[in-house]
Design a protein around this motif. Structure first.
Motif, PDB file in Angstrom:
ATOM      1  N   VAL A 185      42.389  38.723  50.163  1.00  0.00           N
ATOM      2  CA  VAL A 185      42.831  37.324  50.245  1.00  0.00           C
ATOM      3  C   VAL A 185      41.873  36.521  49.380  1.00  0.00           C
ATOM      4  N   PHE A 186      42.412  35.932  48.337  1.00  0.00           N
ATOM      5  CA  PHE A 186      41.620  35.284  47.289  1.00  0.00           C
ATOM      6  C   PHE A 186      41.836  33.783  47.376  1.00  0.00           C
ATOM      7  N   GLY A 187      40.751  33.030  47.527  1.00  0.00           N
ATOM      8  CA  GLY A 187      40.837  31.579  47.592  1.00  0.00           C
ATOM      9  C   GLY A 187      40.038  30.927  46.487  1.00  0.00           C
ATOM     10  N   ALA A 188      40.693  30.163  45.617  1.00  0.00           N
ATOM     11  CA  ALA A 188      40.030  29.462  44.519  1.00  0.00           C
ATOM     12  C   ALA A 188      40.051  27.969  44.807  1.00  0.00           C
ATOM     13  N   MET A 189      38.885  27.330  44.688  1.00  0.00           N
ATOM     14  CA  MET A 189      38.759  25.914  45.026  1.00  0.00           C
ATOM     15  C   MET A 189      38.174  25.143  43.854  1.00  0.00           C
ATOM     16  N   GLY A 190      38.903  24.139  43.396  1.00  0.00           N
ATOM     17  CA  GLY A 190      38.388  23.262  42.348  1.00  0.00           C
ATOM     18  C   GLY A 190      38.308  23.903  40.983  1.00  0.00           C
ATOM     19  N   ILE A 191      39.137  24.914  40.711  1.00  0.00           N
ATOM     20  CA  ILE A 191      39.089  25.571  39.407  1.00  0.00           C
ATOM     21  C   ILE A 191      40.007  24.850  38.424  1.00  0.00           C
ATOM     22  N   THR A 192      39.781  25.062  37.132  1.00  0.00           N
ATOM     23  CA  THR A 192      40.608  24.444  36.104  1.00  0.00           C
ATOM     24  C   THR A 192      41.931  25.195  35.963  1.00  0.00           C
ATOM     25  N   ALA A 193      42.892  24.554  35.303  1.00  0.00           N
ATOM     26  CA  ALA A 193      44.182  25.204  35.072  1.00  0.00           C
ATOM     27  C   ALA A 193      44.013  26.451  34.201  1.00  0.00           C
ATOM     28  N   GLU A 194      43.068  26.389  33.258  1.00  0.00           N
ATOM     29  CA  GLU A 194      42.807  27.558  32.409  1.00  0.00           C
ATOM     30  C   GLU A 194      42.285  28.732  33.226  1.00  0.00           C
ATOM     31  N   GLU A 195      41.354  28.442  34.145  1.00  0.00           N
ATOM     32  CA  GLU A 195      40.835  29.504  35.012  1.00  0.00           C
ATOM     33  C   GLU A 195      41.931  30.053  35.906  1.00  0.00           C
ATOM     34  N   ALA A 196      42.782  29.170  36.416  1.00  0.00           N
ATOM     35  CA  ALA A 196      43.874  29.625  37.277  1.00  0.00           C
ATOM     36  C   ALA A 196      44.811  30.555  36.521  1.00  0.00           C
ATOM     37  N   ASN A 197      45.111  30.218  35.260  1.00  0.00           N
ATOM     38  CA  ASN A 197      45.978  31.091  34.455  1.00  0.00           C
ATOM     39  C   ASN A 197      45.327  32.448  34.217  1.00  0.00           C
ATOM     40  N   GLU A 198      44.002  32.454  33.987  1.00  0.00           N
ATOM     41  CA  GLU A 198      43.290  33.719  33.794  1.00  0.00           C
ATOM     42  C   GLU A 198      43.351  34.569  35.054  1.00  0.00           C
ATOM     43  N   PHE A 199      43.144  33.942  36.204  1.00  0.00           N
ATOM     44  CA  PHE A 199      43.226  34.666  37.461  1.00  0.00           C
ATOM     45  C   PHE A 199      44.606  35.297  37.630  1.00  0.00           C
ATOM     46  N   MET A 200      45.644  34.495  37.425  1.00  0.00           N
ATOM     47  CA  MET A 200      46.996  34.992  37.679  1.00  0.00           C
ATOM     48  C   MET A 200      47.397  36.053  36.666  1.00  0.00           C
ATOM     49  N   ASP A 201      47.014  35.873  35.400  1.00  0.00           N
ATOM     50  CA  ASP A 201      47.317  36.894  34.389  1.00  0.00           C
ATOM     51  C   ASP A 201      46.690  38.231  34.774  1.00  0.00           C
ATOM     52  N   ASP A 202      45.447  38.181  35.255  1.00  0.00           N
ATOM     53  CA  ASP A 202      44.767  39.417  35.625  1.00  0.00           C
ATOM     54  C   ASP A 202      45.402  40.048  36.855  1.00  0.00           C
ATOM     55  N   PHE A 203      45.705  39.250  37.863  1.00  0.00           N
ATOM     56  CA  PHE A 203      46.334  39.775  39.070  1.00  0.00           C
ATOM     57  C   PHE A 203      47.664  40.448  38.752  1.00  0.00           C
ATOM     58  N   GLU A 204      48.468  39.806  37.898  1.00  0.00           N
ATOM     59  CA  GLU A 204      49.792  40.339  37.583  1.00  0.00           C
ATOM     60  C   GLU A 204      49.697  41.548  36.659  1.00  0.00           C
ATOM     61  N   ARG A 205      48.787  41.490  35.681  1.00  0.00           N
ATOM     62  CA  ARG A 205      48.674  42.584  34.721  1.00  0.00           C
ATOM     63  C   ARG A 205      48.188  43.879  35.371  1.00  0.00           C
TER      64      ARG A 205
END
Length: 473
Positions: A185-205
């Motif tokens: 269970v991964f919780g990100a707080m106060g991150i930028t949209a760029e960081e969020a995209n990096e997180f999601m790209d990695d999770f999906e890839r």
């Protein structure tokens, strides 16, 4: 349902309302603006005749003509096993384009404190695939082990690496030998949209999303929402662990942003500030989050936490890392100097610590030589680090052959064991094999922290067994 149109003041994220009936602390509130928009809030303070409400979506558009409805219940998280594979915002609403969540239950996000007598002692190994953690600062199921980082360091990459690689080895499965269910269970707080995209790209890839639940609170989302995000995360983790028997790894990043939200709310309430302007109750607040890790007697599942925080100004005495260190069972340091040398992940093992490591690497969980090897690595690397300081003064030519071996050991320790890249997943046996290759650079007589039987079994040669005479002599 009680409804009022008695807003008296709006201050930052807070709305103050006069009331004529008792209102419960943490009660959920709907605020309807004159334009018909509904904002969700939570009672932050309840006193005779008035309440203070923190508004999650911000207070823009709210005025004295707005209606306030007290819903008579605290904030709850809709939980179900179908949350695995989903992406939610900081308030628990889906943002992945998938269907609405059909919950099996709704749990209070504050959670229920674990009775100390019902806690099981954490002593089962979690393999992260990161040698600096598995080999030197082992993570144990039910532990809370924070990562201390700083601005500009690759802690997000480390968080992603742990999220996609973490697993429970077969040796640490249940008594029947069946593989344990594992979830993140991964919780990100106060991150930028760029960081969020990096997180999601990695999770999906990498496919890690299939066994994960992701909560995303972005930097442009209301700061008040960050105060509920970790509680949403932990409520979901507790449900999966204690009702669905998962071993759950919770990763929270960045706790510094969470604490900044606490400071913002405290300033809006005109509270007397504590150290560096943070609320005096921040220790208690952080403890309420961190202490939700653990194991419960009679339950198969567990909740393990890796909170990540960035130390403002690289200052480990700052209130956030300082208080976190008091509450948790160790820390992993991400080092700026190692990062500048392109070591990945740049974990400095010398100030790092896992207080539960010795209980998690017993026989049957990893290898019988693990504890001895870790102790010897620490001693040899510390010796090498001290000699590096000496070389800056007298030069390497003035050192003995033995000292030069320790210097070579420190260099290879960083480049071969610590530096593994962000996409290399190492089994614990592989980590310990590398460790033995490094220790075999030293004479056997220097391995004074390891049993002779283990030296005979694992020592791979390379250095003479006799002590080396000092060149100066």
């Amino acid at each position: 349902m009680k409804e009022y149109q008695t807003i008296t003041e709006i201050s930052g994220p807070l709305v103050f309302v006069e009331t004529d009936e008792p209102i419960g602390y943490d009660e959920i509130v709907d605020i309807e603006t004159p334009s018909g928009e509904i904002r969700r809030g939570q009672v932050l303070e309840a006193a005779s005749g008035y309440v203070a409400i923190q508004v999650f979506e911000g207070t823009d558009g709210i005025d004295q003509d707005s209606s306030v409805r007290f819903l008579g219940e605290t904030m709850k998280m809709p939980v179900t096993e179908e949350l695995l594979g989903r992406v939610l915002d900081g308030s628990g609403d889906p943002i992945d384009g998938g269907p609405d969540i059909v919950p099996e239950e709704r749990h209070d996000i504050v959670g229920a404190a674990i009775n100390p007598t019902a806690r099981e002692y954490p002593e089962e190994f979690i393999q992260t695939g990161v040698s600096a953690i598995d080999g030197m600062n082992t993570l144990v199921r039910g532990q809370k082990l924070p990562i201390f980082s700083a601005s500009g360091l690759p802690h997000n990459e480390l968080a992603l690496q742990i999220a996609r690689q973490a697993t429970v080895p077969e040796e640490a499965s249940d008594e029947e030998g069946e593989e344990s269910e594992f979830a993140v269970v991964f919780g990100a707080m106060g991150i930028t949209a760029e960081e969020a995209n990096e997180f999601m790209d990695d999770f999906e890839r990498t496919g890690a999303l299939e066994r994960s639940v992701v909560f995303m609170n972005l930097a442009d989302d209301p700061a008040v929402e960050r105060t509920v995000t970790p509680r949403m995360v932990l409520t979901t983790a507790e449900y999966l662990a204690f009702e669905k028997d998962y071993h759950v790894l919770v990763i929270l990043t960045d706790m510094t942003n969470y604490c900044e939200a606490l400071r913002e709310i405290g300033a809006a309430r005109e509270e007397v500030p504590g150290r560096r302007g943070y609320p005096g109750y921040m220790y208690t607040d952080l403890a309420q989050i961190y202490e939700r890790a653990g194991r419960i007697d009679g339950r198969e599942g567990s909740v393990t936490q890796i909170p990540i925080l960035t130390m403002p100004g690289d200052d480990e005495t700052h209130p956030i890392p300082d208080l976190t260190g008091y509450i948790t069972e160790g820390q992993i340091y991400v080092d700026r100097a190692l990062n500048s040398q392109d070591v990945s992940p740049p974990i400095n093992v010398l100030p790092s610590l896992s207080r539960l490591m010795d209980d998690g690497i017993g026989e049957g969980l990893t290898r019988e030589d693990h504890a001895d090897v870790s102790d010897q690595l620490y001693a040899a690397y510390a010796e090498g680090q001290d000699l590096r300081d000496l070389v800056n003064i007298v030069g390497r030519e003035a050192l003995s052959e033995s000292d030069n071996r320790y210097l070579d050991f420190a260099d290879r320790f960083e480049t071969e064991l610590i530096d593994q890249g962000s996409h290399t997943d190492r089994e614990i046996d592989e980590t310990l094999d590398i460790a033995w290759e490094l220790l075999s650079m030293l004479p056997k007589t220097e391995l004074n922290r390891i049993d002779e039987e283990l030296i005979e079994e694992y020592y791979v040669g390379g250095a003479e067994s006799e002590p080396v005479e000092a060149a100066a002599d």
